[in-house]
Structure formats: C-alpha cells, structure tokens
Design a protein around this motif. Structure first.
Motif, PDB file in Angstrom:
ATOM      1  N   ARG A  19      37.987  42.653   0.757  1.00  0.00           N
ATOM      2  CA  ARG A  19      36.769  42.861   1.548  1.00  0.00           C
ATOM      3  C   ARG A  19      35.815  41.700   1.328  1.00  0.00           C
ATOM      4  NH1 ARG A  19      32.086  47.551   1.494  1.00  0.00           N
ATOM      5  NH2 ARG A  19      31.426  46.433  -0.392  1.00  0.00           N
ATOM      6  N   LEU A  20      35.429  41.079   2.417  1.00  0.00           N
ATOM      7  CA  LEU A  20      34.424  40.030   2.387  1.00  0.00           C
ATOM      8  C   LEU A  20      33.066  40.617   2.752  1.00  0.00           C
ATOM      9  CD1 LEU A  20      36.282  37.149   4.279  1.00  0.00           C
ATOM     10  CD2 LEU A  20      36.247  37.629   1.826  1.00  0.00           C
ATOM     11  N   SER A  21      32.033  40.055   2.160  1.00  0.00           N
ATOM     12  CA  SER A  21      30.686  40.435   2.557  1.00  0.00           C
ATOM     13  C   SER A  21      29.874  39.183   2.841  1.00  0.00           C
ATOM     14  CB  SER A  21      30.008  41.285   1.481  1.00  0.00           C
ATOM     15  OG  SER A  21      29.883  40.562   0.283  1.00  0.00           O
ATOM     16  N   CYS A  22      28.828  39.361   3.599  1.00  0.00           N
ATOM     17  CA  CYS A  22      27.970  38.255   3.993  1.00  0.00           C
ATOM     18  C   CYS A  22      26.532  38.755   3.939  1.00  0.00           C
ATOM     19  CB  CYS A  22      28.330  37.776   5.390  1.00  0.00           C
ATOM     20  SG  CYS A  22      27.203  36.555   6.093  1.00  0.00           S
ATOM     21  N   ALA A  23      25.779  38.259   2.987  1.00  0.00           N
ATOM     22  CA  ALA A  23      24.395  38.677   2.825  1.00  0.00           C
ATOM     23  C   ALA A  23      23.489  37.791   3.662  1.00  0.00           C
ATOM     24  CB  ALA A  23      23.993  38.606   1.359  1.00  0.00           C
ATOM     25  N   ALA A  24      22.653  38.416   4.455  1.00  0.00           N
ATOM     26  CA  ALA A  24      21.744  37.679   5.328  1.00  0.00           C
ATOM     27  C   ALA A  24      20.320  37.766   4.803  1.00  0.00           C
ATOM     28  CB  ALA A  24      21.814  38.244   6.746  1.00  0.00           C
ATOM     29  N   SER A  25      19.632  36.659   4.823  1.00  0.00           N
ATOM     30  CA  SER A  25      18.219  36.646   4.483  1.00  0.00           C
ATOM     31  C   SER A  25      17.441  36.220   5.704  1.00  0.00           C
ATOM     32  CB  SER A  25      17.941  35.696   3.327  1.00  0.00           C
ATOM     33  OG  SER A  25      18.276  34.377   3.680  1.00  0.00           O
ATOM     34  N   GLY A  26      16.259  36.756   5.855  1.00  0.00           N
ATOM     35  CA  GLY A  26      15.471  36.478   7.035  1.00  0.00           C
ATOM     36  C   GLY A  26      15.108  37.772   7.716  1.00  0.00           C
ATOM     37  N   PRO A  27      14.178  37.709   8.640  1.00  0.00           N
ATOM     38  CA  PRO A  27      13.695  38.943   9.259  1.00  0.00           C
ATOM     39  C   PRO A  27      14.645  39.507  10.306  1.00  0.00           C
ATOM     40  CG  PRO A  27      12.609  37.054  10.232  1.00  0.00           C
ATOM     41  CD  PRO A  27      13.474  36.520   9.130  1.00  0.00           C
ATOM     42  N   ASN A  28      14.522  40.788  10.503  1.00  0.00           N
ATOM     43  CA  ASN A  28      15.143  41.463  11.640  1.00  0.00           C
ATOM     44  C   ASN A  28      16.659  41.276  11.737  1.00  0.00           C
ATOM     45  OD1 ASN A  28      12.559  42.331  12.475  1.00  0.00           O
ATOM     46  ND2 ASN A  28      12.226  40.371  13.503  1.00  0.00           N
ATOM     47  N   PHE A  29      17.343  41.547  10.646  1.00  0.00           N
ATOM     48  CA  PHE A  29      18.816  41.454  10.635  1.00  0.00           C
ATOM     49  C   PHE A  29      19.422  42.272  11.764  1.00  0.00           C
ATOM     50  CE2 PHE A  29      22.986  40.965   8.983  1.00  0.00           C
ATOM     51  CZ  PHE A  29      23.612  42.215   8.977  1.00  0.00           C
ATOM     52  N   SER A  30      18.814  43.400  12.049  1.00  0.00           N
ATOM     53  CA  SER A  30      19.373  44.293  13.066  1.00  0.00           C
ATOM     54  C   SER A  30      19.248  43.719  14.470  1.00  0.00           C
ATOM     55  CB  SER A  30      18.695  45.657  13.002  1.00  0.00           C
ATOM     56  OG  SER A  30      17.301  45.528  13.231  1.00  0.00           O
ATOM     57  N   HIS A  31      18.548  42.615  14.636  1.00  0.00           N
ATOM     58  CA  HIS A  31      18.408  41.995  15.948  1.00  0.00           C
ATOM     59  C   HIS A  31      19.459  40.925  16.209  1.00  0.00           C
ATOM     60  CE1 HIS A  31      13.818  43.043  16.275  1.00  0.00           C
ATOM     61  NE2 HIS A  31      14.589  44.102  16.123  1.00  0.00           N
ATOM     62  N   TYR A  32      20.407  40.797  15.274  1.00  0.00           N
ATOM     63  CA  TYR A  32      21.392  39.729  15.372  1.00  0.00           C
ATOM     64  C   TYR A  32      22.791  40.266  15.636  1.00  0.00           C
ATOM     65  CZ  TYR A  32      17.985  36.336  13.790  1.00  0.00           C
ATOM     66  OH  TYR A  32      16.886  35.519  13.708  1.00  0.00           O
ATOM     67  N   VAL A  33      23.466  39.607  16.550  1.00  0.00           N
ATOM     68  CA  VAL A  33      24.903  39.810  16.714  1.00  0.00           C
ATOM     69  C   VAL A  33      25.574  39.049  15.573  1.00  0.00           C
ATOM     70  CG1 VAL A  33      26.893  39.358  18.188  1.00  0.00           C
ATOM     71  CG2 VAL A  33      24.691  39.987  19.210  1.00  0.00           C
ATOM     72  N   MET A  34      26.532  39.700  14.932  1.00  0.00           N
ATOM     73  CA  MET A  34      27.181  39.099  13.775  1.00  0.00           C
ATOM     74  C   MET A  34      28.684  38.960  14.027  1.00  0.00           C
ATOM     75  SD  MET A  34      24.628  38.707  11.694  1.00  0.00           S
ATOM     76  CE  MET A  34      25.505  38.257  10.198  1.00  0.00           C
ATOM     77  N   ALA A  35      29.282  37.968  13.396  1.00  0.00           N
ATOM     78  CA  ALA A  35      30.709  37.742  13.610  1.00  0.00           C
ATOM     79  C   ALA A  35      31.347  37.078  12.397  1.00  0.00           C
ATOM     80  CB  ALA A  35      30.915  36.860  14.844  1.00  0.00           C
ATOM     81  N   TRP A  36      32.654  37.167  12.373  1.00  0.00           N
ATOM     82  CA  TRP A  36      33.468  36.433  11.404  1.00  0.00           C
ATOM     83  C   TRP A  36      34.368  35.469  12.172  1.00  0.00           C
ATOM     84  CZ3 TRP A  36      32.780  36.577   6.251  1.00  0.00           C
ATOM     85  CH2 TRP A  36      32.105  37.673   5.701  1.00  0.00           C
ATOM     86  N   PHE A  37      34.484  34.267  11.631  1.00  0.00           N
ATOM     87  CA  PHE A  37      35.411  33.263  12.125  1.00  0.00           C
ATOM     88  C   PHE A  37      36.264  32.817  10.945  1.00  0.00           C
ATOM     89  CE2 PHE A  37      33.890  32.029  16.403  1.00  0.00           C
ATOM     90  CZ  PHE A  37      32.720  32.761  16.442  1.00  0.00           C
ATOM     91  N   ARG A  38      37.339  32.086  11.245  1.00  0.00           N
ATOM     92  CA  ARG A  38      38.149  31.524  10.176  1.00  0.00           C
ATOM     93  C   ARG A  38      38.740  30.197  10.619  1.00  0.00           C
ATOM     94  NH1 ARG A  38      43.196  35.894  10.127  1.00  0.00           N
ATOM     95  NH2 ARG A  38      44.104  35.288  12.147  1.00  0.00           N
ATOM     96  N   GLN A  39      39.053  29.377   9.634  1.00  0.00           N
ATOM     97  CA  GLN A  39      39.670  28.084   9.924  1.00  0.00           C
ATOM     98  C   GLN A  39      40.774  27.826   8.910  1.00  0.00           C
ATOM     99  OE1 GLN A  39      36.977  24.725  10.074  1.00  0.00           O
ATOM    100  NE2 GLN A  39      38.424  23.576  11.310  1.00  0.00           N
ATOM    101  N   ALA A  40      41.979  27.763   9.420  1.00  0.00           N
ATOM    102  CA  ALA A  40      43.137  27.463   8.590  1.00  0.00           C
ATOM    103  C   ALA A  40      43.308  25.950   8.491  1.00  0.00           C
ATOM    104  CB  ALA A  40      44.381  28.107   9.183  1.00  0.00           C
ATOM    105  N   PRO A  41      44.000  25.477   7.466  1.00  0.00           N
ATOM    106  CA  PRO A  41      44.200  24.038   7.312  1.00  0.00           C
ATOM    107  C   PRO A  41      44.854  23.426   8.541  1.00  0.00           C
ATOM    108  CG  PRO A  41      44.859  25.191   5.323  1.00  0.00           C
ATOM    109  CD  PRO A  41      44.585  26.246   6.342  1.00  0.00           C
ATOM    110  N   GLY A  42      44.268  22.359   9.029  1.00  0.00           N
ATOM    111  CA  GLY A  42      44.835  21.657  10.169  1.00  0.00           C
ATOM    112  C   GLY A  42      44.621  22.328  11.506  1.00  0.00           C
ATOM    113  N   LYS A  43      43.846  23.403  11.525  1.00  0.00           N
ATOM    114  CA  LYS A  43      43.613  24.130  12.774  1.00  0.00           C
ATOM    115  C   LYS A  43      42.122  24.210  13.070  1.00  0.00           C
ATOM    116  CE  LYS A  43      47.739  27.035  12.589  1.00  0.00           C
ATOM    117  NZ  LYS A  43      48.266  28.429  12.702  1.00  0.00           N
TER     118      LYS A  43
END
Length: 123
Positions: A19-43
């Motif tokens: 399980r990965l987590s991502c802590a956000a700092s700044g106002p109004n977290f609930s106003h943001y669309v959030m996503a995960w991306f990934r990058q494999a070697p050479g891609k």
C-alpha cells in the motif's frame, strides 16, 4: 500550493501486496482530483488510477483493474493506492499527482506531483 509526499515503496514478491500513501499539504485537499502514475525503466510515465475530488468516482488503467484500489481520506489529506496480486511488470517508480477541480475540468492536466517512490516486484 500543494505539496505531495509519497510513502516509501518497497520490494515485494510476485503475488504480494503493498500500500502506497501520499500525504498532501496545503488547503482544501477535498477540492483536488488525485491520481497515481508510474514510470518503468525505459518507458514513459503512464496513468494508473484516478479518484474524484469527493472520492465517489474512480478510474483505473486496464492492467490494474481488479488488483489496485485508489482511495482518499480527506480528514488526513492522504491518498492511497492498495496494490494486490502484484506482478513483475508493476515494477516502476510511482507518483501521486493532484489537480484542482477547476483546472482539471478545463485541461485534464495535473498541477502538482510527488517525488516518486520505487516499487519493485520480484518474480
């Protein structure tokens, strides 16, 4: 301004979970669309999953459907990615990303990125 900090990734055997987590700092977290991306070697970096500002809508890349679950806890300003049945091809640097609802609806682009965390799946 939003700052995103991912938790440490790790090394896991194929079939395992992480399980990965991502802590956000700044106002109004609930106003943001959030996503995960990934990058494999050479891609190029690729989309993994997205969750709406309210958490009621999620979208997944086809190869992770049924294995990965994105979620958010607005009280903790934290985004999660539960990864089950991991495969060697899931090995990559994983990034969380955020976009304010107003700008995302216009551009579909993400404005803020975490530093990335390495996930390695051994066969």
């Amino acid at each position: 301004q939003v700052q995103l900090v991912e938790s440490a990734g790790g090394l896991v055997q194929a079939g395992g979970s992480l399980r990965l987590s991502c802590a956000a700092s700044g106002p109004n977290f609930s106003h943001y669309v959030m996503a995960w991306f990934r990058q494999a070697p050479g891609k190029e970096r690729e989309f993994v999953a997205r969750i709406s500002w309210g958490g009621g809508s999620t979208v997944y890349e086809d190869s992770v459907k049924g294995r990965f679950t994105i979620s958010r806890d607005s009280a903790k300003s934290t985004l999660y990615l539960q990864m089950n049945s991991l495969k060697p091809e899931d090995t990559a640097v994983y990034y969380c990303a955020a976009a304010h609802l107003s700008s995302y609806s216009k551009s579909g682009q993400y404005d803020y990125w975490g530093q990335g965390t390495q996930v390695t799946v051994s066969s």
